[in-house]
Motif scaffolding. Structure first.
Motif, mmCIF file in Angstrom:
data_model
loop_
_atom_site.group_PDB
_atom_site.id
_atom_site.type_symbol
_atom_site.label_atom_id
_atom_site.label_comp_id
_atom_site.label_asym_id
_atom_site.label_seq_id
_atom_site.Cartn_x
_atom_site.Cartn_y
_atom_site.Cartn_z
ATOM 1 N N ALA A 19 -20.501 36.650 33.518
ATOM 2 C CA ALA A 19 -20.609 35.884 32.273
ATOM 3 C C ALA A 19 -20.486 34.386 32.525
ATOM 4 O O ALA A 19 -21.136 33.574 31.858
ATOM 5 C CB ALA A 19 -19.540 36.340 31.280
ATOM 6 N N ALA A 20 -19.677 34.010 33.516
ATOM 7 C CA ALA A 20 -19.501 32.587 33.821
ATOM 8 C C ALA A 20 -20.765 31.958 34.381
ATOM 9 O O ALA A 20 -20.912 30.730 34.375
ATOM 10 C CB ALA A 20 -18.353 32.409 34.813
ATOM 11 N N ALA A 21 -21.681 32.794 34.886
ATOM 12 C CA ALA A 21 -22.946 32.302 35.435
ATOM 13 C C ALA A 21 -24.122 32.567 34.500
ATOM 14 O O ALA A 21 -25.277 32.412 34.892
ATOM 15 C CB ALA A 21 -23.209 32.957 36.792
ATOM 16 N N ALA A 255 -20.752 30.628 42.923
ATOM 17 C CA ALA A 255 -19.738 31.640 43.193
ATOM 18 C C ALA A 255 -18.342 31.123 42.872
ATOM 19 O O ALA A 255 -17.496 31.858 42.354
ATOM 20 C CB ALA A 255 -19.815 32.070 44.658
ATOM 21 N N GLY A 256 -18.081 29.850 43.190
ATOM 22 C CA GLY A 256 -16.757 29.293 42.952
ATOM 23 C C GLY A 256 -16.357 29.349 41.489
ATOM 24 O O GLY A 256 -15.233 29.751 41.139
ATOM 25 N N VAL A 257 -17.267 28.953 40.602
ATOM 26 C CA VAL A 257 -16.992 28.983 39.167
ATOM 27 C C VAL A 257 -16.776 30.421 38.700
ATOM 28 O O VAL A 257 -15.861 30.708 37.908
ATOM 29 C CB VAL A 257 -18.147 28.319 38.387
ATOM 30 C CG1 VAL A 257 -17.985 28.513 36.898
ATOM 31 C CG2 VAL A 257 -18.226 26.835 38.722
ATOM 32 N N SER A 258 -17.593 31.346 39.192
ATOM 33 C CA SER A 258 -17.470 32.744 38.782
ATOM 34 C C SER A 258 -16.174 33.373 39.283
ATOM 35 O O SER A 258 -15.553 34.185 38.585
ATOM 36 C CB SER A 258 -18.678 33.544 39.274
ATOM 37 O OG SER A 258 -19.821 33.230 38.496
ATOM 38 N N LEU A 259 -15.740 33.017 40.482
ATOM 39 C CA LEU A 259 -14.472 33.543 40.989
ATOM 40 C C LEU A 259 -13.295 33.034 40.165
ATOM 41 O O LEU A 259 -12.337 33.778 39.906
ATOM 42 C CB LEU A 259 -14.298 33.165 42.461
ATOM 43 C CG LEU A 259 -15.147 33.963 43.459
ATOM 44 C CD1 LEU A 259 -15.045 33.328 44.847
ATOM 45 C CD2 LEU A 259 -14.721 35.422 43.518
ATOM 46 N N GLU A 260 -13.345 31.781 39.733
ATOM 47 C CA GLU A 260 -12.286 31.261 38.874
ATOM 48 C C GLU A 260 -12.244 32.025 37.548
ATOM 49 O O GLU A 260 -11.164 32.316 37.016
ATOM 50 C CB GLU A 260 -12.495 29.764 38.615
ATOM 51 C CG GLU A 260 -12.290 28.880 39.837
ATOM 52 C CD GLU A 260 -10.828 28.769 40.255
ATOM 53 O OE1 GLU A 260 -9.952 29.322 39.561
ATOM 54 O OE2 GLU A 260 -10.569 28.115 41.286
ATOM 55 N N ALA A 261 -13.412 32.365 37.018
ATOM 56 C CA ALA A 261 -13.469 33.146 35.780
ATOM 57 C C ALA A 261 -12.910 34.549 35.991
ATOM 58 O O ALA A 261 -12.217 35.094 35.124
ATOM 59 C CB ALA A 261 -14.904 33.213 35.270
ATOM 60 N N ALA A 262 -13.207 35.133 37.150
ATOM 61 C CA ALA A 262 -12.670 36.456 37.475
ATOM 62 C C ALA A 262 -11.149 36.412 37.576
ATOM 63 O O ALA A 262 -10.447 37.314 37.088
ATOM 64 C CB ALA A 262 -13.275 36.948 38.782
ATOM 65 N N ALA A 263 -10.624 35.358 38.193
ATOM 66 C CA ALA A 263 -9.173 35.206 38.317
ATOM 67 C C ALA A 263 -8.523 35.050 36.947
ATOM 68 O O ALA A 263 -7.456 35.639 36.676
ATOM 69 C CB ALA A 263 -8.850 33.997 39.195
ATOM 70 N N ALA A 264 -9.158 34.287 36.062
ATOM 71 C CA ALA A 264 -8.621 34.107 34.714
ATOM 72 C C ALA A 264 -8.602 35.427 33.953
ATOM 73 O O ALA A 264 -7.660 35.715 33.203
ATOM 74 C CB ALA A 264 -9.455 33.064 33.962
ATOM 75 N N GLU A 265 -9.627 36.244 34.153
ATOM 76 C CA GLU A 265 -9.671 37.557 33.496
ATOM 77 C C GLU A 265 -8.537 38.449 33.995
ATOM 78 O O GLU A 265 -7.905 39.169 33.208
ATOM 79 C CB GLU A 265 -11.022 38.221 33.757
ATOM 80 C CG GLU A 265 -11.178 39.619 33.176
ATOM 81 C CD GLU A 265 -11.226 39.656 31.661
ATOM 82 O OE1 GLU A 265 -11.163 40.766 31.089
ATOM 83 O OE2 GLU A 265 -11.328 38.578 31.025
ATOM 84 N N ALA A 266 -8.253 38.403 35.288
ATOM 85 C CA ALA A 266 -7.145 39.196 35.829
ATOM 86 C C ALA A 266 -5.822 38.773 35.205
ATOM 87 O O ALA A 266 -5.007 39.618 34.802
ATOM 88 C CB ALA A 266 -7.090 39.041 37.344
ATOM 89 N N ARG A 267 -5.620 37.466 35.087
ATOM 90 C CA ARG A 267 -4.367 36.972 34.510
ATOM 91 C C ARG A 267 -4.253 37.352 33.040
ATOM 92 O O ARG A 267 -3.150 37.559 32.528
ATOM 93 C CB ARG A 267 -4.271 35.459 34.716
ATOM 94 C CG ARG A 267 -4.178 35.077 36.196
ATOM 95 C CD ARG A 267 -4.104 33.580 36.427
ATOM 96 N NE ARG A 267 -4.171 33.295 37.868
ATOM 97 C CZ ARG A 267 -5.112 32.585 38.464
ATOM 98 N NH1 ARG A 267 -6.079 32.030 37.735
ATOM 99 N NH2 ARG A 267 -5.100 32.404 39.773
ATOM 100 N N ARG A 268 -5.393 37.443 32.372
ATOM 101 C CA ARG A 268 -5.382 37.881 30.972
ATOM 102 C C ARG A 268 -4.846 39.307 30.850
ATOM 103 O O ARG A 268 -4.253 39.682 29.843
ATOM 104 C CB ARG A 268 -6.798 37.787 30.399
ATOM 105 C CG ARG A 268 -6.873 37.882 28.888
ATOM 106 C CD ARG A 268 -8.292 37.713 28.395
ATOM 107 N NE ARG A 268 -9.127 38.845 28.740
ATOM 108 C CZ ARG A 268 -9.139 40.006 28.085
ATOM 109 N NH1 ARG A 268 -8.348 40.188 27.044
ATOM 110 N NH2 ARG A 268 -9.943 40.977 28.465
ATOM 111 N N HIS A 269 -5.068 40.095 31.918
ATOM 112 C CA HIS A 269 -4.551 41.468 31.965
ATOM 113 C C HIS A 269 -3.132 41.534 32.537
ATOM 114 O O HIS A 269 -2.600 42.622 32.749
ATOM 115 C CB HIS A 269 -5.472 42.343 32.819
ATOM 116 C CG HIS A 269 -6.766 42.700 32.162
ATOM 117 N ND1 HIS A 269 -6.932 43.832 31.400
ATOM 118 C CD2 HIS A 269 -7.962 42.059 32.144
ATOM 119 C CE1 HIS A 269 -8.177 43.890 30.956
ATOM 120 N NE2 HIS A 269 -8.822 42.821 31.388
#
Length: 421
Positions: A19-21, A255-269
């Motif tokens: 989604a971030a991309a 990839a860098g922006v998408s990985l940051e979004a993935a990390a934020a999603e993990a923290r949301r959980h």
């Protein structure tokens, strides 16, 4: 933590990265000024059709254009024509698309604007053999590259020296029009000149660099191709060529922006996340082994990260083809990873290509955990034998662990997510 379903969680992480991309989000922020003359949209890559559809929605003014994408990756556009062609091995449809793209940018003026929508996969989708070479030659080059184990930067350096469209040549053909490239990067390091072999973005690599990579990875290319690369005719236009003086390049997703979004999603959980790197390269099975060692260290010793934690990485690994099995770099990575964590509890992983396709099958990647190897054994599959035979797809298919989200409409390379509980 006990209520968290690992597969659903890891799929949500993948979706957040994709989604971030999403070009619907990113193109609006990088629109060029409306020109006095015509606006021509061109493009190539596995995300180019979705980029074209997004551009149509936000552009205020008349446009025309043509983009080429992979079979099955099209999108609905009203004013921009979508052509589909073969990937990862080129075909005649791609050859015709290249011809028409070059035709589209002929005869333009300094008042005109060309917008280039470029994403990963464009190299294979834009076959345009240099004079004296054929489509069969370019197919042979692509097949040799895919089997070589060479990193993507080396592959694209070779590709741009056997082409009449790559290496900035499409941009040079559009001169004197202003050209704005909107690039979704799938390249470790995010050099836009290497995405899709840079049809609109020149770089400093030379045919000597191409020859060095051919030698380093012991590639066997057709004699006509080698003769061409050894001649000055293979030289690509230099970045300081005056025909590029009015060009702009914008990296709109990576990839860098998408990985940051993935990390934020993990923290949301409620799960802490760490990013190892967004540009990991190397042999897929070896990178899988290293990731498995990190997971074991966290699981057993709480170092270098404390559990629970999600370990993320991106980039593009490679596969040296040793046999004729089915698979791609993500399933090969994950099979080596599964072997490395076999028997461990509380470790779950997803490795997937953000474009939705890993290799030539319909899966983006696969899931694995500490029980994967034993479940494969129960299904009559020897994990180590499958890895040796480049047959990771078959191994994960046997235990129902393939990840099949379908084409995503973008491409920022691979996502590897390891949950350690």
């Amino acid at each position: 933590m006990t209520a968290l379903d690992p597969k659903s969680f890891l799929a949500a992480i993948f979706n957040a990265a994709v989604a971030a991309a999403d070009p619907q989000r990113t193109i609006r922020d990088h629109l060029p000024a409306t020109p006095k003359g015509r606006t021509i949209v061109i493009g190539a890559g596995k995300g180019s059709a979705q980029m074209a559809a997004a551009f149509e929605k936000v552009w205020d003014g008349p446009i025309e254009g043509l983009v080429v994408t992979r079979y099955g990756y099209g999108a609905s556009c009203q004013r921009i024509e979508i052509i589909e062609a073969a990937h990862p091995v080129p075909d005649a449809a791609g050859l015709e698309a290249s011809r028409r793209l070059l035709e589209k940018v002929q005869g333009l003026t300094a008042d005109d604007l060309v917008v280039a929508l470029i994403s990963g996969g464009g190299s294979a989708l834009l076959p345009a053999p240099a004079e004296g070479l054929t489509l069969a030659d370019e197919i042979a080059v692509n097949e040799a590259l895919l089997a070589s184990g060479a990193p993507i930067a080396a592959m694209n350096t070779i590709r741009k020296h056997v082409s009449t469209i790559k290496g900035g040549r499409l941009a040079a053909a559009a001169y004197p029009a202003k050209l704005v490239s909107l690039v979704v990067s799938d390249i470790p390091g995010d050099n836009p000149a290497l995405v899709a072999s840079g049809p609109t973005v020149p770089d400093s690599s030379s045919r000597e660099d191409a020859l060095a990579s051919i030698a380093a990875y012991d590639m066997k290319l057709p004699a006509a191709v080698m003769a061409h690369i050894n001649s000055p005719a293979a030289d690509a236009p230099r970045a300081d060529d005056s025909r590029f003086s009015r060009n702009e390049v914008h990296l709109i997703a990576s990839a860098g922006v998408s990985l940051e979004a993935a990390a934020a999603e993990a923290r949301r959980h409620g799960i802490e996340a760490v990013i190892l790197s967004d540009s990991i390269e190397g042999e897929a099975r070896e990178v899988g082994g290293v990731h498995a060692a990190i997971a074991r260290e966290v699981a057993t010793r709480n170092r270098p990260f404390r559990k629970p934690v999600l370990v993320l990485s991106g980039g593009e690994t490679t596969v040296t083809v040793r046999a004729k099995g089915k698979g791609g770099r993500n399933t090969e990575f994950l099979l080596a990873f599964a072997i490395g964590i076999s028997g461990m509890e509380g470790v779950h992983a997803l490795a997937a290509d953000t474009d939705g396709i890993d290799g030539s099958q319909d899966n983006a990647g696969a899931f694995a955990d500490g029980s994967t190897v034993s479940r494969m054994r129960a299904a009559g599959v020897d994990a180590k034998a499958m890895l040796a035979g480049n047959n990771a797809w078959t191994a994960f298919k046997a235990v129902g662990d393939l990840f099949v989200p379908g084409p995503t409409g973008t491409n920022v390379n691979d996502l590897r997510a390891i949950l350690i509980r």
